[in-house]
Design a protein around this motif. Structure first.
Motif, mmCIF file in Angstrom:
data_model
loop_
_atom_site.group_PDB
_atom_site.id
_atom_site.type_symbol
_atom_site.label_atom_id
_atom_site.label_comp_id
_atom_site.label_asym_id
_atom_site.label_seq_id
_atom_site.Cartn_x
_atom_site.Cartn_y
_atom_site.Cartn_z
ATOM 1 N N ASN A 23 33.965 49.913 46.759
ATOM 2 C CA ASN A 23 32.679 49.381 47.154
ATOM 3 C C ASN A 23 31.854 49.246 48.456
ATOM 4 N N SER A 24 30.959 49.582 48.794
ATOM 5 C CA SER A 24 30.036 49.540 49.709
ATOM 6 C C SER A 24 28.768 48.125 49.837
ATOM 7 N N GLY A 25 28.872 47.371 48.780
ATOM 8 C CA GLY A 25 28.124 47.205 47.838
ATOM 9 C C GLY A 25 28.244 44.926 48.066
ATOM 10 N N THR A 26 27.711 44.902 47.346
ATOM 11 C CA THR A 26 27.934 43.498 47.635
ATOM 12 C C THR A 26 29.011 42.688 46.950
ATOM 13 N N LYS A 27 29.461 41.743 47.823
ATOM 14 C CA LYS A 27 31.083 41.728 47.566
ATOM 15 C C LYS A 27 30.844 39.647 47.356
ATOM 16 N N ILE A 28 32.157 40.026 46.885
ATOM 17 C CA ILE A 28 32.178 37.502 46.336
ATOM 18 C C ILE A 28 33.280 37.846 46.470
ATOM 19 N N VAL A 29 33.350 36.497 47.926
ATOM 20 C CA VAL A 29 34.720 36.122 48.125
ATOM 21 C C VAL A 29 35.237 34.875 47.520
ATOM 22 N N VAL A 30 36.499 34.409 46.975
ATOM 23 C CA VAL A 30 35.957 33.377 46.511
ATOM 24 C C VAL A 30 38.422 33.041 47.395
ATOM 25 N N GLY A 31 37.930 31.327 47.905
ATOM 26 C CA GLY A 31 39.121 30.524 48.676
ATOM 27 C C GLY A 31 39.860 30.237 47.327
ATOM 28 N N MET A 32 41.043 31.049 47.932
ATOM 29 C CA MET A 32 42.152 30.593 46.659
ATOM 30 C C MET A 32 43.435 30.082 48.032
ATOM 31 N N GLY A 33 43.029 29.800 48.706
ATOM 32 C CA GLY A 33 44.213 28.616 49.364
ATOM 33 C C GLY A 33 44.579 27.505 48.104
ATOM 34 N N THR A 34 45.945 26.813 48.837
ATOM 35 C CA THR A 34 45.967 25.621 47.838
ATOM 36 C C THR A 34 44.808 24.492 47.605
ATOM 37 N N CYS A 35 44.222 24.215 48.662
ATOM 38 C CA CYS A 35 43.068 23.142 48.435
ATOM 39 C C CYS A 35 41.631 23.783 47.124
ATOM 40 N N GLY A 36 41.742 25.374 47.242
ATOM 41 C CA GLY A 36 40.713 25.872 47.023
ATOM 42 C C GLY A 36 41.672 25.722 45.098
ATOM 43 N N ILE A 37 42.219 26.427 45.208
ATOM 44 C CA ILE A 37 43.203 26.163 43.575
ATOM 45 C C ILE A 37 43.281 24.824 43.011
ATOM 46 N N ALA A 38 43.260 24.104 44.119
ATOM 47 C CA ALA A 38 43.705 22.201 43.192
ATOM 48 C C ALA A 38 42.132 22.336 42.951
ATOM 49 N N ALA A 39 41.277 22.873 43.303
ATOM 50 C CA ALA A 39 39.636 22.775 42.984
ATOM 51 C C ALA A 39 39.146 23.182 41.680
#
Length: 123
Positions: A23-39
């Motif tokens: 895909n060269s369209g829209t991207k959504i990136v989610v922070g999934m480090g330990t701090c992100g997972i905990a939140a």
């Protein structure tokens, strides 16, 4: 596989999967480090995938990344639309996801009250 029709169905499904990966369209990136997972990043990721599925938005690529470095602002979600600035949303909750998808991903309107960062695209 029991028939030629089954083979064609499998081919079409795999073509769609490949299209999503390239895909060269829209991207959504989610922070999934330990701090992100905990939140709550897992719940936010699940809400994003459900909202995209509900809206039949198959041209949006969803990725995960490690720690983005703003742990106090987790859950962090980036939206990158082609030719536009990369927008980072902070303190995202699952209930914020439908607004982000509808306003920003679909209609190109940034959800200002959740923005914590903006990076202009280079040509």
């Amino acid at each position: 596989m029991k028939s030629l029709a089954d083979l064609h169905a499998l081919r079409d499904k795999l073509k769609a999967d490949i299209k999503l990966r390239k895909n060269s369209g829209t991207k959504i990136v989610v922070g999934m480090g330990t701090c992100g997972i905990a939140a709550g990043a897992r719940e936010v990721m699940k809400a994003i995938l459900e909202e995209l599925s509900k809206r039949h938005l198959i041209d949006v690529q969803v990725q995960q990344t490690g720690c983005i470095g703003m742990c106090e602002k987790e859950v962090l979600v980036d939206v990158v639309r082609p030719g536009e600035a990369r927008i980072t949303y902070g303190k995202v909750k699952p209930e914020d996801v439908p607004k982000i998808i509808a306003d920003h991903v679909v209609n190109g309107r940034i959800v200002e009250e959740l923005v914590v960062g903006k990076i202009e695209q280079e040509d």
